[in-house]
Write an enzyme that holds these catalytic residues in place. Sequence first.
Site, PDB file in Angstrom:
ATOM      1  N   THR A  78      30.273  21.082  63.105  1.00  0.00           N
ATOM      2  CA  THR A  78      30.592  20.659  64.483  1.00  0.00           C
ATOM      3  C   THR A  78      29.377  20.831  65.393  1.00  0.00           C
ATOM      4  O   THR A  78      29.207  20.085  66.355  1.00  0.00           O
ATOM      5  CB  THR A  78      31.795  21.424  65.072  1.00  0.00           C
ATOM      6  N   LEU A 109      32.494  24.489  58.585  1.00  0.00           N
ATOM      7  CA  LEU A 109      32.959  23.471  59.544  1.00  0.00           C
ATOM      8  C   LEU A 109      32.330  23.743  60.894  1.00  0.00           C
ATOM      9  O   LEU A 109      31.940  22.827  61.614  1.00  0.00           O
ATOM     10  CB  LEU A 109      34.487  23.492  59.643  1.00  0.00           C
ATOM     11  N   TYR A 110      32.181  25.008  61.219  1.00  0.00           N
ATOM     12  CA  TYR A 110      31.530  25.385  62.487  1.00  0.00           C
ATOM     13  C   TYR A 110      30.144  24.760  62.569  1.00  0.00           C
ATOM     14  O   TYR A 110      29.812  24.076  63.544  1.00  0.00           O
ATOM     15  CB  TYR A 110      31.423  26.908  62.588  1.00  0.00           C
ATOM     16  N   ALA A 111      29.361  24.937  61.507  1.00  0.00           N
ATOM     17  CA  ALA A 111      27.995  24.381  61.487  1.00  0.00           C
ATOM     18  C   ALA A 111      28.050  22.867  61.594  1.00  0.00           C
ATOM     19  O   ALA A 111      27.258  22.253  62.325  1.00  0.00           O
ATOM     20  CB  ALA A 111      27.291  24.801  60.199  1.00  0.00           C
TER      21      ALA A 111
END
Length: 396
Positions: free
Chosen positions: A209, A205-207
């Site tokens: 975002t 999810l970090y990537a």
Amino acid sequence: MAAPTGSATSLARLDAAPTQVPSASNPRRSLGSYGGSDWERHVTRSARRRSDSGMTVLVTGAAGFVGTHVSMALKRRGDGVLGLDNFNLYYEPTLKRNRQKELQKNGVFIVEGDLNDKSLLHKLFDVVAFTHVMHLAAQAGVRYAMQNPSSYIHSNIAGLVNLLEVCKSANPQPSIVWASSSSVYGLNSKVPFSEKDRTDQPASLYAATKKAGEEIAHTYNHIYGLSITGLRFFTVYGPWGRPDMAYFFFTRDILKGKVIKIYETADHGSVARDFTYIDDVVKGCLAALDTAKKSTGSGGKKKGPAQFRIFNLGNTAPVPVSELVNILEKLLKVKAKRLVLPMPRNGDVKFTHANISLAHRELGYRPTTDLETGLKKFVKWYFKYYKEEKKKINAW
Ligand SMILES: NC(=O)c1ccc[n+]([C@@H]2O[C@H](COP(=O)([O-])OP(=O)(O)OC[C@H]3O[C@@H](n4cnc5c(N)ncnc54)[C@H](O)[C@@H]3O)[C@@H](O)[C@H]2O)c1
Ligand SMILES: O=C(O)[C@H]1O[C@H](OP(=O)(O)OP(=O)(O)OC[C@H]2O[C@@H](n3ccc(=O)[nH]c3=O)[C@H](O)[C@@H]2O)[C@H](O)[C@@H](O)[C@@H]1O
């Protein structure tokens, strides 16, 4: 993997809006009400540059690892620098406070506030005519997204949009340089990674975002003529680093004699990273700021489209994590207790490897620090920092 410090409750508070500043819904308040007239004096003095040819830079995430180093480098060369940071509890706040003290000694003030506090950001732009924004504030960390997804939306999506909304309405509009991430290359197998490669298969999810951030930036560049440069940093390490990153907590756990988990691929291959030393990354950030063109405003058609750039800032020398541990053992003179495990499906990718030819050509970016040299500097800092911390605690 839980962030290494802070109790569950303190980490759970991460997605609670910080209480230090009024929420964005509050009416626009005088800057002084955020912290008294003294506060306004700190803001203007910190943002003052040594010469008219310098920059006036808002550094978001200034109490963070990269933000502290970039703020220090800008201030030392005579630019005006004002920091913004919400001092959240993702990792030990004392480290952020100690970074803040280092910056204060060098004339850099950090406004304590959140990217999502529109009223605060408007006030800062009312008081300071920023020429540039170095946007580093974000919820970093790949694996933590599985524990606290909302903090990634809060900071990396809503926070970015709020900042761009304020920048597009500012007069003059600042030029923006911001931190994307090597993680946008996700599950790509073609190495080294080039800026033109696909970035539509994020592994975390970090990537996702950070990838969304790149698309959002493009929108604000196209509609409002904001000059925007995205920098895809590759696993940055160094003194004053982040305790949630492997090089940092491996050091801590090796010294404590605790077992460290080393991930390997399903076929027992090594997991590797293009570890990039902080001083090299800072040079890349300053070069991006120095070569940022002015924003053209929404009337961009008159002066042609506003500048939109994306660069890899890596080391072009990927190293297996097992080799990182070998180097740490040598520097710490302690044998690590290794537990080798198959890489869990936790958002990590098997490898990163940067093609930096574009940054070299356009920014003159040329990393010079190999992993052993960089880790030697990190370990030297680590011993000094925690020895001083221990003395402070004993003094209590
Ligand atoms: N360090 C790396 O290896 C690396 C690699 C690629 C990209 N990046 C990116 O570079 C930037 C800086 O990373 P870092 O390693 O210094 O991380 P960091 O966590 O040390 O710094 C981020 C700072 O932003 C602040 N912050 C977070 N959300 C905020 C919000 N909503 N409002 C105000 N402040 C907020 C945090 O308190 C923190 O001090 C981040 O955008 C990160 O995603 C870092
Ligand atoms: O390059 C980037 O864009 C990213 O780099 C780092 O993310 P990562 O490379 O995962 O860095 P670490 O968390 O320090 O992990 C480094 C390596 O150690 C491995 N690892 C991690 C933890 C662990 O317990 N064991 C282990 O082998 C990871 O799989 C990874 O291969 C930063 O944490 C991210 O904020 C950043 O966006």
